[in-house]
Motif scaffolding. Structure first.
Motif, PDB file in Angstrom:
ATOM      1  N   ARG A   3       7.866  -7.293  39.015  1.00  0.00           N
ATOM      2  CA  ARG A   3       7.813  -6.258  37.982  1.00  0.00           C
ATOM      3  C   ARG A   3       9.200  -5.717  37.625  1.00  0.00           C
ATOM      4  NH1 ARG A   3       4.857  -0.416  38.380  1.00  0.00           N
ATOM      5  NH2 ARG A   3       5.172   0.107  36.217  1.00  0.00           N
ATOM      6  N   GLN A   4      10.008  -5.393  38.614  1.00  0.00           N
ATOM      7  CA  GLN A   4      11.325  -4.816  38.353  1.00  0.00           C
ATOM      8  C   GLN A   4      12.221  -5.788  37.586  1.00  0.00           C
ATOM      9  OE1 GLN A   4      11.923  -1.642  38.750  1.00  0.00           O
ATOM     10  NE2 GLN A   4      13.914  -1.921  37.803  1.00  0.00           N
ATOM     11  N   LEU A   7      11.005  -5.933  33.977  1.00  0.00           N
ATOM     12  CA  LEU A   7      11.440  -4.751  33.228  1.00  0.00           C
ATOM     13  C   LEU A   7      12.920  -4.847  32.854  1.00  0.00           C
ATOM     14  CD1 LEU A   7       9.579  -1.934  35.197  1.00  0.00           C
ATOM     15  CD2 LEU A   7       9.094  -2.717  32.869  1.00  0.00           C
ATOM     16  N   GLN A   8      13.739  -5.313  33.786  1.00  0.00           N
ATOM     17  CA  GLN A   8      15.170  -5.448  33.512  1.00  0.00           C
ATOM     18  C   GLN A   8      15.425  -6.468  32.408  1.00  0.00           C
ATOM     19  OE1 GLN A   8      16.688  -6.340  37.428  1.00  0.00           O
ATOM     20  NE2 GLN A   8      17.006  -4.186  37.932  1.00  0.00           N
ATOM     21  N   GLU A  11      14.386  -4.836  29.101  1.00  0.00           N
ATOM     22  CA  GLU A  11      15.357  -3.806  28.720  1.00  0.00           C
ATOM     23  C   GLU A  11      16.655  -4.435  28.214  1.00  0.00           C
ATOM     24  OE1 GLU A  11      15.371  -1.498  32.322  1.00  0.00           O
ATOM     25  OE2 GLU A  11      13.677  -0.269  31.650  1.00  0.00           O
ATOM     26  N   ARG A  54       9.427  -3.020  22.845  1.00  0.00           N
ATOM     27  CA  ARG A  54       9.130  -1.683  23.365  1.00  0.00           C
ATOM     28  C   ARG A  54       7.663  -1.543  23.750  1.00  0.00           C
ATOM     29  NH1 ARG A  54      12.871   2.150  19.499  1.00  0.00           N
ATOM     30  NH2 ARG A  54      14.791   1.875  20.691  1.00  0.00           N
ATOM     31  N   LEU A  57       7.285  -3.308  27.040  1.00  0.00           N
ATOM     32  CA  LEU A  57       7.888  -2.495  28.098  1.00  0.00           C
ATOM     33  C   LEU A  57       6.938  -1.373  28.521  1.00  0.00           C
ATOM     34  CD1 LEU A  57      10.580  -2.154  29.701  1.00  0.00           C
ATOM     35  CD2 LEU A  57      11.234  -0.485  27.959  1.00  0.00           C
ATOM     36  N   ARG A  58       6.342  -0.683  27.558  1.00  0.00           N
ATOM     37  CA  ARG A  58       5.382   0.390  27.878  1.00  0.00           C
ATOM     38  C   ARG A  58       4.188  -0.149  28.659  1.00  0.00           C
ATOM     39  NH1 ARG A  58       6.528   1.878  22.665  1.00  0.00           N
ATOM     40  NH2 ARG A  58       4.645   0.881  21.905  1.00  0.00           N
ATOM     41  N   LYS A  61       5.293  -1.056  32.240  1.00  0.00           N
ATOM     42  CA  LYS A  61       5.541   0.147  33.038  1.00  0.00           C
ATOM     43  C   LYS A  61       4.242   0.828  33.442  1.00  0.00           C
ATOM     44  CE  LYS A  61      10.174   1.489  31.597  1.00  0.00           C
ATOM     45  NZ  LYS A  61      10.993   2.508  30.909  1.00  0.00           N
ATOM     46  N   ALA A  62       3.246   0.757  32.586  1.00  0.00           N
ATOM     47  CA  ALA A  62       1.961   1.402  32.873  1.00  0.00           C
ATOM     48  C   ALA A  62       1.096   0.584  33.829  1.00  0.00           C
ATOM     49  CB  ALA A  62       1.198   1.646  31.574  1.00  0.00           C
ATOM     50  N   ASP A  65       1.563  -2.153  40.284  1.00  0.00           N
ATOM     51  CA  ASP A  65       2.522  -3.034  40.931  1.00  0.00           C
ATOM     52  C   ASP A  65       1.834  -3.610  42.166  1.00  0.00           C
ATOM     53  OD1 ASP A  65       4.877  -4.335  41.423  1.00  0.00           O
ATOM     54  OD2 ASP A  65       5.876  -2.617  42.339  1.00  0.00           O
TER      55      ASP A  65
END
Length: 119
Positions: A3-4, A7-8, A11, A54, A57-58, A61-62, A65
């Motif tokens: 997940r991390q 996300l990176q 972004e 975006r 990404l949302r 993040k929601a 994990d």
């Protein structure tokens, strides 16, 4: 991909698209460019990419994990929605290049995000 890292990656893509948009804008706002009627396909393409990235990404993040398989289904559905919108604008008798570019950008960004899951 965890997940991390995912996300990176997204972004980083958002930062790249934002930089590209700034080049197209040349110090003006998107509203000014639209108002003046100087919208370019490149700017609309980037705008579509930014909206799709975006949204992804949302959603990520929601998500829980580790990332649930259901998230991949949601992202695939979003990609299909962008593709359908793109086809609709491409098939219009009087095509709007800015809207085709916008939806192509969104479709491409969704495909890019889905490829990250294969990494």
């Amino acid at each position: 991909m965890n997940r991390q890292a995912l996300l990176q990656q997204i972004e980083a893509r958002i930062e790249a698209v934002t930089a590209s948009m700034q080049q197209h804008l040349g110090g003006q706002t998107l509203c000014q460019i639209h108002k003046d009627g100087r919208v370019t396909g490149g700017l609309k393409y980037d705008e579509g990419r930014l909206v799709a990235l975006r949204a992804a990404l949302r959603q990520i993040k929601a998500a829980a994990d580790p990332l649930p398989d259901a998230l991949l289904d949601v992202l695939r559905a979003e990609a299909a929605r962008w593709q359908e919108q793109l086809r609709r604008f491409q098939n219009q008798e009087q095509q709007s290049i800015p809207w085709i570019a916008y939806n192509q950008g969104g479709a491409d960004a969704c495909a890019d995000v889905l490829r990250l899951f294969d990494s």
